[in-house]
Design a protein around this motif. Structure first.
Motif, mmCIF file in Angstrom:
data_model
loop_
_atom_site.group_PDB
_atom_site.id
_atom_site.type_symbol
_atom_site.label_atom_id
_atom_site.label_comp_id
_atom_site.label_asym_id
_atom_site.label_seq_id
_atom_site.Cartn_x
_atom_site.Cartn_y
_atom_site.Cartn_z
ATOM 1 N N THR A 1 0.847 -1.190 0.000
ATOM 2 C CA THR A 1 0.000 0.000 0.000
ATOM 3 C C THR A 1 0.886 1.246 0.000
ATOM 4 O O THR A 1 2.100 1.168 0.221
ATOM 5 C CB THR A 1 -0.895 0.033 1.249
ATOM 6 O OG1 THR A 1 -0.055 0.163 2.411
ATOM 7 C CG2 THR A 1 -1.722 -1.244 1.357
ATOM 8 N N ASP A 2 0.280 2.406 -0.225
ATOM 9 C CA ASP A 2 1.042 3.657 -0.203
ATOM 10 C C ASP A 2 1.706 3.883 1.156
ATOM 11 O O ASP A 2 2.852 4.343 1.240
ATOM 12 C CB ASP A 2 0.128 4.845 -0.536
ATOM 13 C CG ASP A 2 -0.344 4.833 -1.982
ATOM 14 O OD1 ASP A 2 0.284 4.130 -2.802
ATOM 15 O OD2 ASP A 2 -1.342 5.517 -2.286
ATOM 16 N N THR A 3 0.986 3.540 2.223
ATOM 17 C CA THR A 3 1.537 3.709 3.576
ATOM 18 C C THR A 3 2.731 2.793 3.795
ATOM 19 O O THR A 3 3.762 3.212 4.348
ATOM 20 C CB THR A 3 0.455 3.421 4.635
ATOM 21 O OG1 THR A 3 -0.631 4.326 4.454
ATOM 22 C CG2 THR A 3 1.015 3.572 6.043
ATOM 23 N N GLU A 4 2.600 1.533 3.366
ATOM 24 C CA GLU A 4 3.708 0.584 3.510
ATOM 25 C C GLU A 4 4.905 1.017 2.686
ATOM 26 O O GLU A 4 6.056 0.934 3.133
ATOM 27 C CB GLU A 4 3.247 -0.813 3.092
ATOM 28 C CG GLU A 4 2.246 -1.432 4.065
ATOM 29 C CD GLU A 4 1.546 -2.656 3.503
ATOM 30 O OE1 GLU A 4 0.985 -3.430 4.291
ATOM 31 O OE2 GLU A 4 1.551 -2.839 2.254
ATOM 32 N N MET A 5 4.657 1.526 1.501
ATOM 33 C CA MET A 5 5.731 2.018 0.631
ATOM 34 C C MET A 5 6.451 3.203 1.288
ATOM 35 O O MET A 5 7.684 3.302 1.257
ATOM 36 C CB MET A 5 5.128 2.450 -0.710
ATOM 37 C CG MET A 5 6.146 2.971 -1.715
ATOM 38 S SD MET A 5 7.196 1.654 -2.349
ATOM 39 C CE MET A 5 7.967 2.507 -3.735
ATOM 40 N N LEU A 6 5.680 4.094 1.905
ATOM 41 C CA LEU A 6 6.257 5.250 2.581
ATOM 42 C C LEU A 6 7.157 4.800 3.726
ATOM 43 O O LEU A 6 8.268 5.336 3.911
ATOM 44 C CB LEU A 6 5.134 6.143 3.113
ATOM 45 C CG LEU A 6 5.562 7.369 3.941
ATOM 46 C CD1 LEU A 6 6.371 8.330 3.087
ATOM 47 C CD2 LEU A 6 4.338 8.074 4.519
ATOM 48 N N GLU A 7 6.717 3.811 4.502
ATOM 49 C CA GLU A 7 7.511 3.305 5.617
ATOM 50 C C GLU A 7 8.814 2.686 5.121
ATOM 51 O O GLU A 7 9.870 2.854 5.742
ATOM 52 C CB GLU A 7 6.700 2.273 6.406
ATOM 53 C CG GLU A 7 5.540 2.898 7.185
ATOM 54 C CD GLU A 7 4.635 1.852 7.806
ATOM 55 O OE1 GLU A 7 4.828 0.644 7.513
ATOM 56 O OE2 GLU A 7 3.734 2.234 8.582
ATOM 57 N N TRP A 8 8.762 1.972 3.977
ATOM 58 C CA TRP A 8 9.982 1.412 3.397
ATOM 59 C C TRP A 8 10.963 2.512 2.996
ATOM 60 O O TRP A 8 12.153 2.417 3.258
ATOM 61 C CB TRP A 8 9.611 0.578 2.166
ATOM 62 C CG TRP A 8 9.331 -0.866 2.479
ATOM 63 C CD1 TRP A 8 8.875 -1.374 3.652
ATOM 64 C CD2 TRP A 8 9.485 -1.960 1.586
ATOM 65 N NE1 TRP A 8 8.714 -2.725 3.539
ATOM 66 C CE2 TRP A 8 9.087 -3.123 2.300
ATOM 67 C CE3 TRP A 8 9.887 -2.092 0.263
ATOM 68 C CZ2 TRP A 8 9.107 -4.395 1.721
ATOM 69 C CZ3 TRP A 8 9.909 -3.358 -0.310
ATOM 70 C CH2 TRP A 8 9.526 -4.498 0.407
ATOM 71 N N GLU A 9 10.439 3.539 2.380
ATOM 72 C CA GLU A 9 11.314 4.603 1.894
ATOM 73 C C GLU A 9 11.963 5.352 3.063
ATOM 74 O O GLU A 9 13.152 5.691 3.011
ATOM 75 C CB GLU A 9 10.524 5.575 1.015
ATOM 76 C CG GLU A 9 11.415 6.486 0.186
ATOM 77 C CD GLU A 9 10.648 7.238 -0.896
ATOM 78 O OE1 GLU A 9 11.225 8.192 -1.437
ATOM 79 O OE2 GLU A 9 9.498 6.870 -1.193
ATOM 80 N N ILE A 10 11.189 5.603 4.121
ATOM 81 C CA ILE A 10 11.753 6.265 5.306
ATOM 82 C C ILE A 10 12.829 5.391 5.941
ATOM 83 O O ILE A 10 13.895 5.882 6.343
ATOM 84 C CB ILE A 10 10.634 6.590 6.318
ATOM 85 C CG1 ILE A 10 9.733 7.703 5.761
ATOM 86 C CG2 ILE A 10 11.215 7.013 7.666
ATOM 87 C CD1 ILE A 10 8.510 7.991 6.616
ATOM 88 N N ALA A 11 12.567 4.080 6.032
ATOM 89 C CA ALA A 11 13.561 3.158 6.592
ATOM 90 C C ALA A 11 14.832 3.157 5.745
ATOM 91 O O ALA A 11 15.955 3.155 6.278
ATOM 92 C CB ALA A 11 12.981 1.744 6.677
ATOM 93 N N PHE A 12 14.678 3.183 4.430
ATOM 94 C CA PHE A 12 15.829 3.194 3.519
ATOM 95 C C PHE A 12 16.636 4.483 3.681
ATOM 96 O O PHE A 12 17.871 4.463 3.772
ATOM 97 C CB PHE A 12 15.324 3.051 2.075
ATOM 98 C CG PHE A 12 16.426 3.027 1.044
ATOM 99 C CD1 PHE A 12 17.095 1.857 0.756
ATOM 100 C CD2 PHE A 12 16.791 4.185 0.373
ATOM 101 C CE1 PHE A 12 18.113 1.829 -0.190
ATOM 102 C CE2 PHE A 12 17.797 4.173 -0.571
ATOM 103 C CZ PHE A 12 18.458 2.987 -0.854
ATOM 104 N N LEU A 13 15.951 5.602 3.746
ATOM 105 C CA LEU A 13 16.640 6.889 3.904
ATOM 106 C C LEU A 13 17.381 6.956 5.237
ATOM 107 O O LEU A 13 18.515 7.450 5.302
ATOM 108 C CB LEU A 13 15.631 8.038 3.811
ATOM 109 C CG LEU A 13 15.132 8.370 2.406
ATOM 110 C CD1 LEU A 13 13.893 9.252 2.469
ATOM 111 C CD2 LEU A 13 16.229 9.055 1.602
ATOM 112 N N ASN A 14 16.769 6.464 6.282
ATOM 113 C CA ASN A 14 17.432 6.472 7.584
ATOM 114 C C ASN A 14 18.675 5.595 7.593
ATOM 115 O O ASN A 14 19.683 5.942 8.206
ATOM 116 C CB ASN A 14 16.463 6.015 8.680
ATOM 117 C CG ASN A 14 15.639 7.167 9.229
ATOM 118 O OD1 ASN A 14 16.170 8.239 9.505
ATOM 119 N ND2 ASN A 14 14.343 6.956 9.383
#
Length: 745
Positions: free
Chosen positions: A345-358
C-alpha cells in the motif's frame, strides 16, 4: 542474618544509651526534680519504643527465614503454632501484614490434592478474612491471586470456577487452570439443557483461543487444545494470525513451536503449504539477508497468502541493517520493484522509503545525497527533516529549506524556534529578539540558551527557568493535611520499614500504589504533599517519582531535591594523600568539578535511585559500569571491592565524581564534552570533534550530536546544573562557562 546482627548490635547500643541517659537525668533530678523526671520518662519511653521496633524487625526477618526453610523441607504445618506466636509478637510493627501474608503463602505451597478439605477451607477463610480486614491494602491483589494458587494446588475445580466469577486471574497458568476447571465442570454436569451446556463450552473455548493467539506457549493446555481443535477452531487463518504476531515479535522459538502443532492436524491439504511458510518465516528471522532472494523469488500471487506479504513488509528494515551504510551508490529502485510485486500500500511504501533513507542517510554518494534531499522535501516526515537540519547545522549550510519543510508541530518545538531565530538574525534582528525573548520565559536548555543570547555579558545568568518564583510544597505532615495524614501513615510506615531493610524496589511499588490510588478529591495536591514528605525522609528517588506521577513540573525543588548533599561535599573536597617517603600531597581528583554539576549528572542518570541498574549493567546513583569503577578506583586510590559497592551512595558518589574529574582533566571546564563522554564514551566524543573540525559554535555542536540519547542527556545535565545553582543560592550562577561558550568545536 546480616539484618539480625545489625539489629542485635543496635539493641545493645540503644540499651547502653538508655542507661546512660537515665543516669544523667537522675543526677540532674536533685536540682529540677519535675522537669528531670519528665525528661527521663520521655527518654525511657523513646528508647523502649526503638528497642521494641528493632526486636520486632529481627523477629520479622527470622520468621521469613524460618518459613523459607519450612517450605523447602515441606514441614510448614509442623510448626504453625510457633509461626503464629512470632506473628502475634509483631503487634504495631509496620510489616506485620507482610509477615501474615508470607506465612499464608508458605502454607499454600504445602497444599496438594491430598490435603484434607477442612484444612483447605480454613486456609481459604483466613485469606478472605485478611482481604476483608485490609480491603485497600497494597497486598490485596496478591492475596486474591493466592486464593487461585490455593485452589489450583488443591485441584478444586468447583472452587476455581466459583471464585473466577468474582476475580480475574492475572497469570497465564491461573487463566488456563480456570478454563480447564470450567471445561471439566461442564463435561460432568448432568444437565438436560444441551444447548446451555454447548454455549458454556463455546465460551470456554473462545477464551482459550484468544490466549492461544496472543501467546507463543501456554502451560497445561493439552485438554483445551484438543477440544478446541476437535471443534474446528484451529483454522489456517488463525495459524497465520498467530504467525504474524510471533514474526512481528521476532519470536523464532514461538514459530518453531507453532510448526510442531501442525503434526496434530490430519487430512488437511494445506498442512504442507503452511509448514513451508512457517519455515520461511523462521529463516527470515534467523537470516534477514535472505529477504533479497525471498522477495525476488516469490512475488505475491493468488497461491501465496497474506502472511508472506506481511513477512516481506516486516522484514525490510531488518534486511537493510545487513547492508553496509557506506555501500556504493545505494538506490531504492530494486526495492520499489519488490513493493510493486508484493502490492504494498502507499503507507507501507512510505515506511519502506523512510527506513531506507534512515539507513543510508550519511552515505557520501553524490547521486544518493541529491535523491535523499529531494525525497525529504517531498515526504515531509519530521524525523527525516530534523535529521537533515542537524546535518545542515554541522555542515554550516542553509537551514531555511529544512526549517520550512517541518510540520506545524515541528515548527513549535523549542529547538527549531531557536534555530529559526538565529537563522534570520542578520535579516530581521527584531524578530529574532522577539522569538528568543518569548523562548527565554519557558523551561529547558534552548530557553536557557536564548537567555544567554539576549544577555551575552552574563550569558543569561538571570534566567529563571520559566517561573518567577520557586513553588514550595507543604508536606503531608503539615497542618493543611491534618485529617489526611493519619489515613496515610500506615502505608508510609510500611514504605519506611521496607527501605530500612534495603527493599527499595518493594518500597517503590507501594509508593506508586499509594499515590495512584488516592481519592480523587485534591489528588494532585496530596501527591505533591507526599512527594515533599518523601524528600524530608531522604527518600529522594520516591520524591522525584512522586513529582512525575503528580505532573508537578513547576515544583522544581521536588524534581531536583538536594539529595546526598553532604556526600558530594565530602567527595569534592581535595584530599591529602600520604605517600611513602614523600610529603603529603593534595589530590586534584575532583577540585574542578562543581557540586551542582555532579548532582545534575546523578539526577539525569538515576533520578536519585541508589539501586538503579541499566541493561548495560551500569549501577547506582551515577550509573557507573563496574569496569569504569574499578579503573577509576585504581587511578584515584579509592576503595572498591566489587560491583555491590556501586549500590552504596557514598561509594558510588566518590567513584562517579572521581571519574568526572578524569574527564575534566581531558576536557577542562567543558561540561558539554564531559557529559557527552560520560554518556557515550570518550572515543565517540573524539570522533564528533574530529567531524566538527573546529568549525562549530557551542549550540551547533550540541544540536549536531548524532545520538538522540546523548544530545538530550547533555541538554538536561546543563539545565539541571543551572537549576541546582539557583536552588543552592549560588551568588553568581553560570549558564555556560567560557570554555563551553566561547570556543569552536
Amino acid at each position: 542474618m546480616r539484618y539480625f546482627k545489625q539489629a542485635s548490635i543496635s539493641l545493645l547500643m540503644l540499651t547502653a544509651l538508655s542507661f546512660s541517659a537515665l543516669g544523667s537525668h537522675a543526677h540532674k533530678a536533685e536540682r529540677k526534680p519535675n522537669l528531670s523526671h519528665e525528661q527521663a520518662e520521655w527518654s525511657k519511653a523513646q528508647h523502649a519504643d526503638e528497642l521494641k521496633h528493632l526486636a520486632q524487625r529481627a523477629t520479622f526477618l527470622q520468621l521469613e527465614n524460618l518459613l523459607k526453610s519450612a517450605v523447602k523441607n515441606n514441614n510448614v504445618s509442623d510448626n504453625a503454632e510457633l509461626y503464629l506466636k512470632l506473628i502475634d509478637s509483631l503487634k504495631d510493627y509496620p510489616l506485620k501484614t507482610d509477615a501474615m501474608s508470607t506465612y499464608l503463602e508458605a502454607r499454600i505451597k504445602s497444599v496438594n490434592q491430598d490435603t484434607p478439605a477442612e484444612d483447605i477451607n480454613a486456609l481459604k477463610q483466613e485469606i478472605e478474612q485478611l482481604i476483608q480486614q485490609y480491603p485497600a491494602h497494597f497486598l490485596r491483589s496478591r492475596w486474591e491471586q493466592n486464593l487461585f494458587t490455593l485452589l489450583i494446588n488443591a485441584n478444586d475445580t468447583e472452587g476455581l470456577v466459583h471464585y473466577a466469577q468474582r476475580i480475574t486471574p492475572n497469570t497465564l497458568e491461573m487463566q488456563i487452570a480456570v478454563l480447564n476447571a470450567e471445561l471439566q465442570q461442564e463435561s460432568t454436569n448432568n444437565t438436560t439443557d444441551k444447548k446451555q451446556a454447548s454455549n458454556a463450552n463455546t465460551n470456554v473455548i473462545s477464551r482459550y483461543e484468544q490466549l492461544w493467539l496472543a501467546n507463543s506457549k501456554l502451560p497445561n493446555d493439552a485438554q483445551l487444545w484438543a477440544t478446541w481443535y476437535a471443534r474446528g477452531g484451529r483454522t489456517a487463518a488463525k495459524i497465520y494470525q498467530k504467525a504474524e504476531m510471533l514474526f512481528a515479535k521476532n519470536d523464532e522459538n514461538g514459530l518453531a513451536l507453532l510448526a510442531t502443532e501442525l503434526h496434530r492436524m490430519t487430512g488437511e491439504n494445506e498442512d504442507e503449504k503452511i509448514a513451508a511458510q512457517l519455515q520461511l518465516l523462521q529463516t527470515l528471522i534467523k537470516t534477514p539477508a535472505s529477504l533479497a532472494e525471498f522477495a525476488a523469488r516469490l512475488p505475491l500471487t493468488e497461491n501465496n497468502t497474506a502472511l508472506l506479504k506481511f513477512a516481506v513488509v516486516q522484514s525490510f528494515p531488518r534486511y537493510l541493517r545487513t547492508l553496509p551504510e557506506n555501500m556504493k551508490d545505494p538506490g531504492f529502485a530494486p526495492y520499489a520493484q519488490w513493493a510493486k510485486d508484493w502490492q504494498l500500500t502507499d503507507t507501507e511504501m512510505l515506511e519502506w522509503e523512510i527506513a531506507f533513507l534512515n539507513r543510508f542517510f550519511d552515505n557520501e554518494s553524490p547521486s544518493f545525497q541529491q535523491w535523499r534531499d529531494a525525497e525529504i522535501i517531498k515526504l515531509k516526515a519530521d524525523s527525516l527533516t530534523e535529521r537533515r537540519l542537524r546535518m545542515a547545522i554541522w555542515q554550516k549550510t542553509d537551514l531555511m529549506p529544512w526549517l520550512n519543510a517541518l510540520s506545524d508541530e515541528g515548527h513549535q518545538k523549542q529547538e527549531w524556534r531557536y534555530w529559526f531565530a538565529k537563522t534570520i538574525a542578520k535579516s530581521d534582528s527584531q524578530k529574532t529578539t522577539e522569538i528568543w525573548t518569548a523562548l527565554s520565559h519557558e523551561r529547558g536548555f534552548y530557553p536557557m540558551l536564548a537567555a544567554a543570547k539576549l544577555d551575552p555579558q552574563t550569558r543569561g545568568n538571570r534566567y529563571h527557568f520559566g517561573q518567577p518564583q520557586l513553588l514550595v510544597a507543604p508536606s503531608i505532615t503539615d497542618e493543611t493535611w491534618a485529617d489526611e495524614f493519619p489515613k496515610l501513615k500506615p502505608a508510609l510506615e510500611e514504605i519506611a520499614e521496607l527501605r530500612q531493610l534495603d527493599r527499595l524496589g518493594a518500597a517503590k511499588q507501594r509508593w506508586r500504589f499509594l499515590l495512584e490510588n488516592l481519592p480523587t478529591d485534591q489528588k494532585k495536591e496530596k501527591q505533591i504533599a507526599l512527594s515533599q514528605y518523601a524528600n524530608q525522609q531522604n527518600w529522594f528517588d520516591l520524591g522525584v517519582d512522586g513529582s512525575i506521577i503528580a505532573k508537578a513540573f513547576d515544583h522544581i525543588q521536588l524534581r531536583l531535591p538536594m539529595a546526598y548533599s553532604h556526600y558530594y561535599d565530602i567527595a569534592l573536597k581535595p584530599r591529602r594523600l600520604t605517600l611513602s617517603k614523600r610529603k603529603p600531597q593534595v589530590s586534584q581528583n575532583a577540585t574542578s568539578i562543581s557540586k551542582t554539576f555532579a548532582m545534575a549528572i546523578s539526577r539525569q542518570e538515576s533520578a536519585w535511585n541508589p539501586q538503579a541498574q541499566s541493561s548495560a549493567n551500569a549501577r547506582g546513583l551515577m550509573q557507573l559500569l563496574p569496569s569504569t569503577a574499578k579503573a577509576t578506583a585504581s587511578h584515584a586510590k579509592l576503595p572498591y571491592t566489587d560491583e555491590a559497592d556501586l549500590f552504596k551512595p557514598l561509594n558510588n558518589i566518590l567513584l562517579g565524581t572521581a571519574y568526572l574529574a578524569e574527564l575534566n582533566a581531558k576536557y577542562p571546564n567543558n561540561r558539554i564534552l564531559i557529559a557527552s563522554a560520560y554518556n557515550a564514551g570518550e572515543h565517540r566524543v573524539e570522533k564528533w570533534l574530529a567531524r566538527a573540525n573546529g568549525k562549530l559554535e557551542m549550540d551547533e555542536f550540541v544540536a549536531s550530536i548524532p545520538f538522540y540519547e546523548t544530545r538530550g542527556y547533555v541538554q538536561n545535565v546543563l539545565t539541571y546544573d543551572f537549576y541546582y545553582q539557583r536552588l543552592q543560592n549560588k551568588e553568581d550562577p553560570q549558564t555556560f562557562s567560557n570554555e563551553e561558550y566561547d570556543r569552536l568545536y
